[in-house]
Motif scaffolding. Structure first.
Motif, PDB file in Angstrom:
ATOM      1  N   GLU A   1      33.324  41.741  43.705  1.00  0.00           N
ATOM      2  CA  GLU A   1      33.642  42.096  44.936  1.00  0.00           C
ATOM      3  C   GLU A   1      34.408  42.150  45.537  1.00  0.00           C
ATOM      4  OE1 GLU A   1      30.854  43.688  48.280  1.00  0.00           O
ATOM      5  OE2 GLU A   1      30.760  43.840  46.359  1.00  0.00           O
ATOM      6  N   ASP A   2      35.572  40.757  45.245  1.00  0.00           N
ATOM      7  CA  ASP A   2      36.863  40.996  46.224  1.00  0.00           C
ATOM      8  C   ASP A   2      37.676  41.328  45.638  1.00  0.00           C
ATOM      9  OD1 ASP A   2      35.320  40.247  48.589  1.00  0.00           O
ATOM     10  OD2 ASP A   2      35.248  38.144  48.289  1.00  0.00           O
ATOM     11  N   GLY A   3      37.672  41.601  44.443  1.00  0.00           N
ATOM     12  CA  GLY A   3      38.895  41.915  42.900  1.00  0.00           C
ATOM     13  C   GLY A   3      39.436  40.471  43.382  1.00  0.00           C
ATOM     14  N   ARG A   4      41.107  40.502  42.537  1.00  0.00           N
ATOM     15  CA  ARG A   4      41.582  39.554  42.278  1.00  0.00           C
ATOM     16  C   ARG A   4      43.231  39.695  43.111  1.00  0.00           C
ATOM     17  NH1 ARG A   4      45.855  36.765  39.365  1.00  0.00           N
ATOM     18  NH2 ARG A   4      45.206  34.543  39.097  1.00  0.00           N
ATOM     19  N   LYS A   5      43.299  39.061  43.762  1.00  0.00           N
ATOM     20  CA  LYS A   5      44.897  39.903  44.131  1.00  0.00           C
ATOM     21  C   LYS A   5      46.314  39.363  42.824  1.00  0.00           C
ATOM     22  CE  LYS A   5      46.974  35.819  46.730  1.00  0.00           C
ATOM     23  NZ  LYS A   5      47.865  35.466  48.098  1.00  0.00           N
ATOM     24  N   SER A   6      47.241  40.180  42.606  1.00  0.00           N
ATOM     25  CA  SER A   6      48.055  39.865  41.964  1.00  0.00           C
ATOM     26  C   SER A   6      49.434  38.297  42.470  1.00  0.00           C
ATOM     27  CB  SER A   6      49.082  41.111  42.070  1.00  0.00           C
ATOM     28  OG  SER A   6      50.905  41.071  41.090  1.00  0.00           O
ATOM     29  N   TYR A   7      49.720  37.864  41.790  1.00  0.00           N
ATOM     30  CA  TYR A   7      49.998  36.341  41.319  1.00  0.00           C
ATOM     31  C   TYR A   7      51.624  37.114  40.842  1.00  0.00           C
ATOM     32  CZ  TYR A   7      46.789  33.873  44.142  1.00  0.00           C
ATOM     33  OH  TYR A   7      45.387  34.341  44.321  1.00  0.00           O
ATOM     34  N   ALA A   8      52.383  37.679  40.936  1.00  0.00           N
ATOM     35  CA  ALA A   8      53.155  37.722  40.337  1.00  0.00           C
ATOM     36  C   ALA A   8      54.674  36.665  40.936  1.00  0.00           C
ATOM     37  CB  ALA A   8      53.998  39.819  40.582  1.00  0.00           C
TER      38      ALA A   8
ATOM     39  N   TYR B   1      47.479  37.460  25.925  1.00  0.00           N
ATOM     40  CA  TYR B   1      48.017  36.579  26.828  1.00  0.00           C
ATOM     41  C   TYR B   1      48.190  38.618  27.780  1.00  0.00           C
ATOM     42  CZ  TYR B   1      48.225  32.890  24.492  1.00  0.00           C
ATOM     43  OH  TYR B   1      48.022  31.120  24.401  1.00  0.00           O
ATOM     44  N   LYS B   2      48.177  39.785  26.823  1.00  0.00           N
ATOM     45  CA  LYS B   2      49.109  40.705  27.069  1.00  0.00           C
ATOM     46  C   LYS B   2      47.822  41.328  28.384  1.00  0.00           C
ATOM     47  CE  LYS B   2      50.717  43.145  23.612  1.00  0.00           C
ATOM     48  NZ  LYS B   2      50.606  43.721  22.159  1.00  0.00           N
ATOM     49  N   ILE B   3      46.625  40.798  28.782  1.00  0.00           N
ATOM     50  CA  ILE B   3      45.870  40.978  29.937  1.00  0.00           C
ATOM     51  C   ILE B   3      46.003  40.671  30.773  1.00  0.00           C
ATOM     52  CG2 ILE B   3      42.920  41.222  30.527  1.00  0.00           C
ATOM     53  CD1 ILE B   3      42.493  41.882  27.134  1.00  0.00           C
ATOM     54  N   ALA B   4      45.811  38.884  30.614  1.00  0.00           N
ATOM     55  CA  ALA B   4      46.301  37.554  31.463  1.00  0.00           C
ATOM     56  C   ALA B   4      47.432  37.859  32.573  1.00  0.00           C
ATOM     57  CB  ALA B   4      46.711  36.453  30.594  1.00  0.00           C
TER      58      ALA B   4
ATOM     59  N   LYS C   1      49.889  42.900  38.431  1.00  0.00           N
ATOM     60  CA  LYS C   1      48.685  44.220  39.346  1.00  0.00           C
ATOM     61  C   LYS C   1      47.416  43.791  39.583  1.00  0.00           C
ATOM     62  CE  LYS C   1      50.122  47.391  35.133  1.00  0.00           C
ATOM     63  NZ  LYS C   1      49.875  48.110  34.186  1.00  0.00           N
ATOM     64  N   GLY C   2      46.523  42.543  39.279  1.00  0.00           N
ATOM     65  CA  GLY C   2      45.491  41.810  40.391  1.00  0.00           C
ATOM     66  C   GLY C   2      44.645  42.093  39.325  1.00  0.00           C
ATOM     67  N   ILE C   3      43.241  43.166  40.131  1.00  0.00           N
ATOM     68  CA  ILE C   3      42.193  42.753  39.659  1.00  0.00           C
ATOM     69  C   ILE C   3      41.131  43.965  40.851  1.00  0.00           C
ATOM     70  CG2 ILE C   3      40.123  42.911  38.782  1.00  0.00           C
ATOM     71  CD1 ILE C   3      40.200  40.452  37.024  1.00  0.00           C
ATOM     72  N   LYS C   4      41.458  45.181  40.408  1.00  0.00           N
ATOM     73  CA  LYS C   4      41.056  46.149  41.788  1.00  0.00           C
ATOM     74  C   LYS C   4      39.172  45.733  42.181  1.00  0.00           C
ATOM     75  CE  LYS C   4      39.765  50.704  43.371  1.00  0.00           C
ATOM     76  NZ  LYS C   4      39.128  51.862  42.568  1.00  0.00           N
ATOM     77  N   SER C   5      39.100  45.697  43.509  1.00  0.00           N
ATOM     78  CA  SER C   5      37.601  44.961  43.755  1.00  0.00           C
ATOM     79  C   SER C   5      36.954  46.591  44.304  1.00  0.00           C
ATOM     80  CB  SER C   5      37.923  44.398  45.803  1.00  0.00           C
ATOM     81  OG  SER C   5      38.044  45.900  46.433  1.00  0.00           O
ATOM     82  N   LYS C   6      35.468  45.682  43.664  1.00  0.00           N
ATOM     83  CA  LYS C   6      34.315  46.434  43.395  1.00  0.00           C
ATOM     84  C   LYS C   6      33.239  46.026  44.186  1.00  0.00           C
ATOM     85  CE  LYS C   6      35.533  46.853  38.557  1.00  0.00           C
ATOM     86  NZ  LYS C   6      36.380  45.324  38.511  1.00  0.00           N
ATOM     87  N   PRO C   7      32.933  46.328  45.079  1.00  0.00           N
ATOM     88  CA  PRO C   7      32.531  46.543  46.881  1.00  0.00           C
ATOM     89  C   PRO C   7      31.182  46.722  46.918  1.00  0.00           C
ATOM     90  CG  PRO C   7      33.815  47.634  47.483  1.00  0.00           C
ATOM     91  CD  PRO C   7      34.529  47.942  46.165  1.00  0.00           C
ATOM     92  N   TYR C   8      30.737  46.654  45.280  1.00  0.00           N
ATOM     93  CA  TYR C   8      29.153  46.863  45.527  1.00  0.00           C
ATOM     94  C   TYR C   8      28.331  46.081  46.826  1.00  0.00           C
ATOM     95  CZ  TYR C   8      31.111  47.773  41.027  1.00  0.00           C
ATOM     96  OH  TYR C   8      32.074  48.727  39.424  1.00  0.00           O
ATOM     97  N   LEU C   9      28.305  44.885  47.000  1.00  0.00           N
ATOM     98  CA  LEU C   9      27.694  44.640  48.026  1.00  0.00           C
ATOM     99  C   LEU C   9      27.428  44.804  49.250  1.00  0.00           C
ATOM    100  CD1 LEU C   9      24.682  43.037  48.126  1.00  0.00           C
ATOM    101  CD2 LEU C   9      26.165  40.807  48.227  1.00  0.00           C
TER     102      LEU C   9
END
Length: 163
Positions: A71-78, A107-110, A116-124
Motif C-alpha cells: 500500500e505505502d511502498g518503500r522509500k529509498s535508503y540510498a 543482490y541487484k534487486i536489493a 530507488k525504493g518501491i512505488k506505492s500501490k494504494p489499492y485499499l
C-alpha cells in the motif's frame, strides 16, 4: 438513552456486506496488477466488524502485515547499507515469481530497492475513497442506523410498559 443500549445489529449486517465488497475489490486489484507471488497475502485478505466500548462499531480490513508495504511502498535508503532488504526474502520472491535466475540477481534487486525504493500501490486507499464518496453506502449505513435506533427505542419503551 445511553448509546450502549443500541445493539447495532442492522448496521453490523451492512458493514459485513461492505466488508465483502472491500475484500473482493482488493483481491481483484492484487490479481489485476500481478501483485501475487506466494498467494499468502491474497489468501489472508479479509475483514472484521468490531463493536468498541458498546458505543461504536467499526469495519476493519485484515491481511498479513506486509500489505502495508504494498500500500505505502518503500522509500529509498540510498547510501544507508544497513537498510537493504533481506536477501533471503528476495530469493524466495524470485522463486515464487518464477523469475529466471542470473548471477547475483537478488543482490541487484536489493540494491535497486535500496536506492530507488518501491512505488506505492494504494489499492485499499482508493477503495476506501470510492466507498466514502458513494452515496449508496452512505444511505445503506444511514438506513441501518435509523432502524437500529428505532428498534432500541421500541425495546426500551416495551421495558417501561412491562414495569
Amino acid at each position: 438513552m445511553a448509546t450502549g443500549d443500541i445493539t447495532f445489529d442492522n448496521l453490523k449486517i451492512v458493514l459485513l456486506e461492505i466488508g465483502v465488497e472491500v475484500k473482493t475489490k482488493y483481491k481483484e486489484q492484487l490479481k489485476k496488477n500481478n501483485v501475487i507471488a506466494s498467494g499468502k497475502l491474497y489468501d489472508s485478505v479479509g475483514y472484521e466488524v468490531k463493536i468498541i466500548d458498546n458505543d461504536s462499531i467499526q469495519l476493519y480490513f485484515t491481511a498479513l502485515d506486509y500489505w502495508i508495504n504494498i500500500e505505502d511502498g518503500r522509500k529509498s535508503y540510498a547510501g544507508q547499507p544497513n537498510k537493504t532488504p533481506p536477501i533471503q526474502a528476495i530469493r524466495k520472491w524470485i522463486l515464487q515469481k518464477k523469475i529466471p535466475y542470473s548471477k547475483n540477481i537478488e543482490y541487484k534487486i536489493a540494491h535497486s530497492i535500496n536506492t530507488k525504493g518501491i512505488k506505492s500501490k494504494p489499492y485499499l486507499s482508493k477503495i476506501k475513497s470510492n466507498l466514502n464518496s458513494d452515496e449508496k453506502y452512505k444511505k445503506m449505513i444511514e438506513k441501518a442506523l435509523v432502524k437500529d435506533i428505532k428498534e432500541s427505542y421500541k425495546r426500551k419503551f416495551q421495558q417501561l410498559n412491562n414495569k
